[in-house]
Write a protein that holds these residues in place. Structure first.
Motif, PDB file in Angstrom:
ATOM      1  N   ILE A  79       0.676  -1.234  -0.128  1.00 34.50           N
ATOM      2  CA  ILE A  79      -0.078  -0.082  -0.123  1.00 34.50           C
ATOM      3  C   ILE A  79       0.912   1.228  -0.031  1.00 34.50           C
ATOM      4  O   ILE A  79       0.582   2.249  -0.808  1.00 34.50           O
ATOM      5  CB  ILE A  79      -1.030  -0.006   1.277  1.00 34.50           C
ATOM      6  N   ILE A  80       1.996   1.423   0.682  1.00 35.60           N
ATOM      7  CA  ILE A  80       2.857   2.682   0.662  1.00 35.60           C
ATOM      8  C   ILE A  80       3.559   2.569  -0.352  1.00 35.60           C
ATOM      9  O   ILE A  80       3.721   3.755  -0.771  1.00 35.60           O
ATOM     10  CB  ILE A  80       3.904   2.383   2.054  1.00 35.60           C
ATOM     11  N   SER A  82       2.664   1.436  -3.404  1.00 33.10           N
ATOM     12  CA  SER A  82       1.810   1.797  -4.548  1.00 33.10           C
ATOM     13  C   SER A  82       1.254   3.373  -4.395  1.00 33.10           C
ATOM     14  O   SER A  82       0.952   4.119  -5.364  1.00 33.10           O
ATOM     15  CB  SER A  82       0.696   0.917  -4.583  1.00 33.10           C
ATOM     16  N   SER A  83       1.091   3.975  -3.371  1.00 38.16           N
ATOM     17  CA  SER A  83       0.612   5.253  -2.968  1.00 38.16           C
ATOM     18  C   SER A  83       1.832   6.340  -3.171  1.00 38.16           C
ATOM     19  O   SER A  83       1.569   7.185  -3.723  1.00 38.16           O
ATOM     20  CB  SER A  83       0.281   5.305  -1.510  1.00 38.16           C
ATOM     21  N   LEU A  84       2.966   5.595  -3.052  1.00 35.38           N
ATOM     22  CA  LEU A  84       4.245   6.686  -3.458  1.00 35.38           C
ATOM     23  C   LEU A  84       4.236   6.653  -4.973  1.00 35.38           C
ATOM     24  O   LEU A  84       4.570   7.748  -5.472  1.00 35.38           O
ATOM     25  CB  LEU A  84       5.329   6.029  -3.066  1.00 35.38           C
ATOM     26  N   ALA A  86       1.655   6.411  -6.964  1.00 33.67           N
ATOM     27  CA  ALA A  86       0.454   7.094  -7.587  1.00 33.67           C
ATOM     28  C   ALA A  86       0.729   8.642  -7.580  1.00 33.67           C
ATOM     29  O   ALA A  86       0.095   9.250  -8.217  1.00 33.67           O
ATOM     30  CB  ALA A  86      -0.613   6.790  -6.485  1.00 33.67           C
ATOM     31  N   LYS A  87       1.696   9.078  -6.531  1.00 34.01           N
ATOM     32  CA  LYS A  87       1.816  10.428  -6.474  1.00 34.01           C
ATOM     33  C   LYS A  87       2.934  11.113  -7.494  1.00 34.01           C
ATOM     34  O   LYS A  87       2.849  12.330  -7.741  1.00 34.01           O
ATOM     35  CB  LYS A  87       2.603  10.850  -5.234  1.00 34.01           C
TER      36      LYS A  87
END
Length: 88
Positions: A79-80, A82-84, A86-87
């Motif tokens: 999750i971490i 993929s969120s990085l 995504a930004k």
């Protein structure tokens, strides 16, 4: 605590956890980070399974707990990461 793993003396049920870590690698988090995490968790599970100083029930519960912890860590890291990305 044992520092080495003698796979010859590891009980057959210990190999189930190693297979679970391979499945985790394939399904949850592949790549170098996933491989390193799963290899470390699999090594520790093998150590626990081969430690005949504790009862079988305690060793199985410890391996199950370690596997659950590994799944939680991998999902959290996925999750971490993929969120990085995504930004970007």
């Amino acid at each position: 605590m044992k520092t080495s793993v003698d796979v010859k003396n590891m009980p057959k049920w210990g190999f189930i956890f190693i297979v679970l870590y391979v499945v985790n690698f394939a399904l949850l988090m592949g790549g170098a980070l996933g491989g390193a995490l799963n290899a470390g968790f699999a090594y520790r599970s093998a150590q626990i399974a081969a430690n005949f100083e504790k009862s079988t029930g305690r060793r199985v519960l410890a391996c199950v707990g370690l596997w659950i912890l590994s799944v939680i860590v991998e999902i959290f890291l996925a999750i971490i990461i993929s969120s990085l990305f995504a930004k970007l």
